[in-house]
Every structure is written in C-alpha cells, then in structure tokens.
Write a protein that holds these residues in place. Sequence first.
Motif, PDB file in Angstrom:
ATOM      1  N   TYR A 121       0.865  -1.186   0.000  1.00 41.12           N
ATOM      2  CA  TYR A 121       0.000   0.000   0.000  1.00 41.12           C
ATOM      3  C   TYR A 121       0.897   1.229   0.000  1.00 41.12           C
ATOM      4  N   LYS A 141      -1.996   4.244  -2.882  1.00 38.36           N
ATOM      5  CA  LYS A 141      -2.288   3.103  -3.748  1.00 38.36           C
ATOM      6  C   LYS A 141      -2.724   3.552  -5.141  1.00 38.36           C
ATOM      7  N   LYS A 172      -4.119   6.312  -6.058  1.00 45.28           N
ATOM      8  CA  LYS A 172      -5.259   7.217  -6.131  1.00 45.28           C
ATOM      9  C   LYS A 172      -4.923   8.558  -5.472  1.00 45.28           C
ATOM     10  N   SER A 212      -6.317  12.226  -3.676  1.00 47.94           N
ATOM     11  CA  SER A 212      -7.394  12.928  -2.975  1.00 47.94           C
ATOM     12  C   SER A 212      -6.820  14.185  -2.342  1.00 47.94           C
ATOM     13  N   ARG A 234     -11.886  13.905  -4.833  1.00 50.04           N
ATOM     14  CA  ARG A 234     -11.673  12.463  -4.780  1.00 50.04           C
ATOM     15  C   ARG A 234     -11.604  11.883  -6.193  1.00 50.04           C
ATOM     16  N   GLN A 235     -10.627  11.014  -6.381  1.00 48.06           N
ATOM     17  CA  GLN A 235     -10.473  10.349  -7.680  1.00 48.06           C
ATOM     18  C   GLN A 235     -11.209   9.017  -7.644  1.00 48.06           C
ATOM     19  N   ASP A 236     -12.111   8.783  -8.597  1.00 48.33           N
ATOM     20  CA  ASP A 236     -12.840   7.524  -8.617  1.00 48.33           C
ATOM     21  C   ASP A 236     -12.045   6.458  -9.373  1.00 48.33           C
ATOM     22  N   LYS A 237     -12.623   5.271  -9.501  1.00 44.94           N
ATOM     23  CA  LYS A 237     -11.895   4.153 -10.099  1.00 44.94           C
ATOM     24  C   LYS A 237     -11.576   4.366 -11.572  1.00 44.94           C
ATOM     25  N   ASN A 238     -12.272   5.319 -12.196  1.00 39.58           N
ATOM     26  CA  ASN A 238     -12.007   5.640 -13.599  1.00 39.58           C
ATOM     27  C   ASN A 238     -11.034   6.796 -13.768  1.00 39.58           C
ATOM     28  N   GLY A 239     -10.521   7.304 -12.657  1.00 35.71           N
ATOM     29  CA  GLY A 239      -9.572   8.401 -12.713  1.00 35.71           C
ATOM     30  C   GLY A 239     -10.196   9.775 -12.763  1.00 35.71           C
TER      31      GLY A 239
END
Length: 256
Positions: free
Chosen positions: A77, A104, A106, A108, A129-134
């Motif tokens: 991590y 990890k 991502k 924020s 916040r960055q989501d899983k799609n960037g």
Amino acid sequence: MCKKIFMILCAALVVFTINAASVSKGFSNENLHYVISYKWGLIHKDAGEATLSLRNQGSNYQLILAAKTKPWADKFYQVRDTLLGTVRIKDMKPLSYSKIAHEKGKYSKDVITYSYSGNKATGYCKRLRQDKNGVINESEKTLNASGPVYDMLSVFYYLRLINYDDLQKGNVIKATVFSGSKAETITIKCLGKESIKLRDKSVREAYHIQFNFTTGGKKKSSDDIDSWISTDSQHIPLYLVGKLPVGQVRVYFTGK
C-alpha cells in the motif's frame, strides 16, 4: 495495513492545549523526524517515515507534515501524503489546512479554510476524490463548532504548550478537530511521568499521554492512542503507539 499506519500517525499528532491564553512561547524554524514501524509478536519492521516542519512567515506559522512508506511497504500500500497548514502566531488559531494524498495510485485532497466569530469557528471544506475511472469529483461541506477547534496538523503544536504538571492532577481536556468531512471530539489525559527507551537506546523521562476520538460526542471513532512527551521545555513527542487489527503501529522520534 500501511494506510491504517499512516492514519494513526496523523491521529497521534493531533492534540491540543486548554485555550489560547496558555500560549506563552513561540516556535523557531525546525524539522522533526520520525520513523514509523509495524510490531506484531517477534516481527518489528520499519514501514515508513515522516518529517514535520515549521517555518515563521510574518504573523503566521507555515506547517508541513510529509509522510511516505518505505519500498517494501509500497508493494502492499504505497503512501505519499502531505499535510499543509497556516496558523496565526498570536493565538495559534488555524487559518487553513490541506491534506494531499497519493495512496495506492489514487489521488485525494481536502482543503479547509477557517473563519471565527467570538467563541465559534467555521470550517469551509472542499474535498476532491479520484474515482476508479480516474475522474476527480468535488464536494463541499461547512463544519461548525464552539470552543477550541483545530485540524490534523495545527493542533500538534498545542501539544507542546500544555502545562502537563496541571494535567497530571486528573484534569481532562476536550477539543474539536475538523477533517474534510466531519468534526471529531478529542479527549486527552495525562497518566504521569515514565522513563522510556528511545530508538537510539537512550533513556528519557516523558509524560505518558492518552487520548481518544469520538463523533457526536459519544461514539468512539478509533482506538485510544498512547504518546510519550518529553518533560523538557520543548515537549517533543518522543514515542507513539496505536493499535491495528493485527499488531501495533509505533512511531519513534529520531531527531531534528
């Protein structure tokens, strides 16, 4: 697990003084260095490091806490976190706070801007916040509280201004800490003086401090954290211990 370690590190640096009137000395420019380790049974391995810096700038202090995991922990991590803050010198009230996190892979960011009216404080919070799609999503929130109010960086310096001789008499101190999304109550108490062994094997006398976090004034939001603070005039946090689901995180002061 490494993320939890760094959450405890930040929380462990969050403490406060009784009120602004107790501020009787200023701070010189400095850098405080810490090593963060994981302890479970016979396993005791360094997982990261952190540096806390203060610089005088006119009527304010500029604060920076930079923390990162070591190469072996990066594989599990990776953490590269930076906390930035501006504090008014005359009364040690925070004016702004930012947390920039790369964890990890991502990203924020939390930003808090403070305003004051009498005994009341307001924190205008912006969260990215960055989501899983960037994709970066933005939200805003306003936090309000009465009495002493701090954040996960500014209150560290209040720790060093507490009159621990008074606190040893059984007094308990409470204050509010703003994060990007909520306000938490911190309670701190002193368990007396103890002799502790530092990373370099030297022995120092320290105040044993214990504090906890609650939300809504009642619900416990994390396990208690124990800290040992030097009894000299600098009141530097020398050693910190927090619980993990498995094992402990330990934070050692390694020097200036």
